[in-house]
Design an enzyme around this catalytic site. Sequence first.
Site, PDB file in Angstrom:
ATOM      1  N   ARG A  58       0.816  -1.218   0.000  1.00  0.00           N
ATOM      2  CA  ARG A  58       0.000   0.000   0.000  1.00  0.00           C
ATOM      3  C   ARG A  58       0.845   1.262   0.000  1.00  0.00           C
ATOM      4  NH1 ARG A  58      -3.417  -3.491   3.323  1.00  0.00           N
ATOM      5  NH2 ARG A  58      -2.211  -2.745   5.089  1.00  0.00           N
ATOM      6  N   GLU A  95       7.994  -9.946  16.002  1.00  0.00           N
ATOM      7  CA  GLU A  95       7.643 -10.447  17.326  1.00  0.00           C
ATOM      8  C   GLU A  95       7.945 -11.942  17.437  1.00  0.00           C
ATOM      9  OE1 GLU A  95       3.851 -10.476  20.396  1.00  0.00           O
ATOM     10  OE2 GLU A  95       3.663  -9.488  18.455  1.00  0.00           O
TER      11      GLU A  95
END
Length: 174
Positions: A58, A95
């Site tokens: 995007r 993460e």
Amino acid sequence: MTLKDHIRPVPDFPKPGILFYDISTLLAHAAAWKEAVRQLHAAVAPLKPDVLVGIESRGFLVAAPLALELGVGFVMVRKKGKLPGDTIRHSYALEYGEDTIEIQDGAVQPGQRVVVLDDLLATGGTMAAAVELIRKVGGTVAGSAYLIELSFLKGRERLAALGVPSHSLMVYDS
């Protein structure tokens, strides 16, 4: 015009508990999209970029039309294996695990002033990796810009620690 009026909140996407801010409704509204590009132009032009970098995917939608408005080049940063030819890679921690982004070799020249764009600033992890990648190839990151910032995730602070100013058109506090 209030740009937030053209952002569609989508609850529980892509998984339960996540509120997704959908920019497709902004892109579909010509006057709102034109206003967003105008506001980005006003924020980015003073940084005097030589080239704009958009982050997959995007970020391409944000950076490419703005590059045309500014009269500068547009360069893509993509996930590993998506760009043809020789590339320069940068891996970074997630993460749970690691990811790798790439830029085409020679797309950013040493010393060029670069502004990096994406649709959304959240934790700043991918943007920080893109900054490191651009610096690895010799570019000078003059700033970053976004349509949306999720301020509660502290991405702006992460980029400030790298010496990269950030500009967002819309900020959400939760």
